[in-house]
Design an enzyme around this catalytic site. Structure first.
Site, PDB file in Angstrom:
ATOM      1  N   LYS A   1      -1.015  -9.483   3.113  1.00 50.56           N
ATOM      2  CA  LYS A   1      -0.240  -8.990   4.255  1.00 50.56           C
ATOM      3  C   LYS A   1      -1.099  -8.011   5.048  1.00 50.56           C
ATOM      4  CE  LYS A   1       3.335  -5.936   3.789  1.00 50.56           C
ATOM      5  NZ  LYS A   1       2.848  -4.785   4.582  1.00 50.56           N
TER       6      LYS A   1
ATOM      7  N   ASP B   1       0.841  -1.205   0.000  1.00 51.41           N
ATOM      8  CA  ASP B   1       0.000   0.000   0.000  1.00 51.41           C
ATOM      9  C   ASP B   1       0.876   1.256   0.000  1.00 51.41           C
ATOM     10  OD1 ASP B   1       0.883  -0.146   2.606  1.00 51.41           O
ATOM     11  OD2 ASP B   1      -1.105  -0.079   3.532  1.00 51.41           O
ATOM     12  N   SER B   2       2.207   1.063  -0.008  1.00 55.41           N
ATOM     13  CA  SER B   2       3.135   2.173  -0.261  1.00 55.41           C
ATOM     14  C   SER B   2       2.839   2.820  -1.606  1.00 55.41           C
ATOM     15  CB  SER B   2       4.580   1.677  -0.232  1.00 55.41           C
ATOM     16  OG  SER B   2       4.737   0.536  -1.054  1.00 55.41           O
TER      17      SER B   2
ATOM     18  N   ASP C   1      -1.149  -6.270  -0.210  1.00 56.84           N
ATOM     19  CA  ASP C   1      -1.379  -5.613   1.079  1.00 56.84           C
ATOM     20  C   ASP C   1      -2.863  -5.384   1.305  1.00 56.84           C
ATOM     21  OD1 ASP C   1       0.626  -5.050   2.879  1.00 56.84           O
ATOM     22  OD2 ASP C   1       1.245  -3.182   1.903  1.00 56.84           O
TER      23      ASP C   1
ATOM     24  N   GLU D   1       9.679  -4.016  10.177  1.00 57.46           N
ATOM     25  CA  GLU D   1      10.030  -2.710   9.590  1.00 57.46           C
ATOM     26  C   GLU D   1      10.456  -1.737  10.686  1.00 57.46           C
ATOM     27  OE1 GLU D   1       7.128  -1.043   6.920  1.00 57.46           O
ATOM     28  OE2 GLU D   1       8.261   0.823   6.682  1.00 57.46           O
TER      29      GLU D   1
ATOM     30  N   GLU E   1      -0.954  -5.436   8.800  1.00 58.21           N
ATOM     31  CA  GLU E   1      -0.125  -4.838   9.849  1.00 58.21           C
ATOM     32  C   GLU E   1      -0.758  -5.057  11.220  1.00 58.21           C
ATOM     33  OE1 GLU E   1       0.458  -0.695   8.926  1.00 58.21           O
ATOM     34  OE2 GLU E   1       1.211  -1.118   6.918  1.00 58.21           O
TER      35      GLU E   1
HETATM   36  O1  KIV Z   1       3.561  -1.094   1.643  1.00 54.93           O
HETATM   37  C1  KIV Z   1       4.722  -1.523   1.534  1.00 54.93           C
HETATM   38  O2  KIV Z   1       5.398  -1.343   0.525  1.00 54.93           O
HETATM   39  C2  KIV Z   1       5.258  -2.301   2.644  1.00 54.93           C
HETATM   40  C3  KIV Z   1       6.706  -2.663   2.622  1.00 54.93           C
HETATM   41  C4  KIV Z   1       7.583  -1.510   2.608  1.00 54.93           C
HETATM   42  C5  KIV Z   1       7.038  -3.662   3.657  1.00 54.93           C
HETATM   43  O3  KIV Z   1       4.534  -2.652   3.516  1.00 54.93           O
END
Ligand code: KIV
Length: 302
Positions: free
Chosen positions: A115, A46-47, A85, A184, A117
């Site tokens: 994934k 989600d970056s 994500d 992280e 968090e």
């Molecule tokens: O959203 C993302 O790119 C991430 C990574 C940097 C681990 O969660």
């Protein structure tokens, strides 16, 4: 092509002491390049809220956007395992909503796992998603979706209490069925302790060398943004410089009228009549009677 990477491959890599290479990707072209470059795991992070959309956090990213980018990455990946994500508020409300949204990433986005968090407070959610046969990667430490709770993007787990809590969280996620864990923004000593305490692999970003693998945002490692240089990022290329140089050359050639030249232009079929002022095209070398192939559009060979 080498065998497709699965969550079982990643477990075996940890057991044999081989490092896991993970990198983010947001579209099919980058996915194809990074896959061919040897990535074990492509993370549709989600970056993308920051590096693709230009937002100042990951919080505005939606499920629909994650599904869209995941599907694009999955089309570009041949060997790498693709992780999607779960964005902010797609799994926090209830395990039921989490399962539904994880299911969308798998069925519509074609990812191999998801994934999320958070620590022990999400153990039930992880359990519910895993029960639905969807593998889950956990994410501890600096968790960007909790930016307001953390008071900014700051290294986590520096004192003894916080370190102990993170180790407990890691053990809780493993017990809940997570198959791997991103660490992280974590001191390298704590990342080593967590890595040694788990059977599942840890993948670090700003967490030192003792993790079982590493992940970076592809735009960061490729040097796309000269203004972004946090301590944990190493630039392995200078694409900002390369792109700027290529664009400048292109613009200069357009302005000078030297692009496109003959080599990059098409010829009409010989003998056809065109509207005035040019009455007839003379016999031109290389101009065929048959349809002339363009050779592909927008980077996609046809
Ligand atoms: O959203 C993302 O790119 C991430 C990574 C940097 C681990 O969660």
């Amino acid at each position: 092509m080498k065998d497709k990477v699965t969550i079982h491959t990643l477990k075996r890599l940890k057991q044999s002491g081989q490092k896991i290479c993970m990198v983010t990707a947001y579209d099919a072209t980058f996915a194809r390049i990074l896959d061919e470059g040897g990535a074990d795991v492509l993370l549709v992070g989600d970056s993308l809220g920051m590096v693709v959309q230009g937002q100042d956090s990951t919080l505005p990213v939606t499920m629909d956007q994650m599904v869209y980018h995941s599907a694009a990455v999955a089309r570009g990946a041949k060997r790498a395992h693709v992780v999607g994500d779960l964005p902010f508020m797609s799994y926090q409300v209830s395990p039921q909503e989490a399962v539904r949204n994880a299911g969308r990433l798998v069925s519509e986005g074609n990812v191999g796992s998801v994934k999320l968090e958070g620590g022990a407070e999400f153990a039930d959610t992880v359990r519910a998603i895993v029960r639905a046969s969807i593998p889950v990667m956990g994410h501890l430490g600096l968790t960007p979706q909790s930016v307001h709770k953390m008071g900014g993007y700051v290294v986590q787990g520096r004192d003894e209490d916080a370190a102990r809590r993170m180790l407990d969280d890691a053990l809780a996620l493993e017990a809940a069925g997570a198959y791997a864990l991103v660490l992280e923004g974590v001191p390298l000593e704590l990342a080593r302790t967590i890595t040694q305490s788990l059977k599942i692999p840890t993948i670090g970003i700003g967490a030192g060398k003792h993790c079982d693998g590493q992940v970076l945002v592809c735009y960061d490692l490729l040097g796309m943004n000269p203004d972004f240089k946090p301590k944990f990022v190493k630039r392995f290329a200078n694409l900002h410089g390369n792109i700027t140089e290529a664009a400048n050359t292109y613009f200069a050639e357009v302005r000078a009228g030297t692009f496109p030249d003959e080599e990059h232009s098409f010829k009409a079929t010989k003998g056809i009549r065109l509207v005035t002022p040019t009455p007839v095209v003379p016999e031109a070398e290389g101009a065929g009677e048959a349809a002339e192939k363009v050779g592909g559009i927008y980077g996609a060979p046809v």
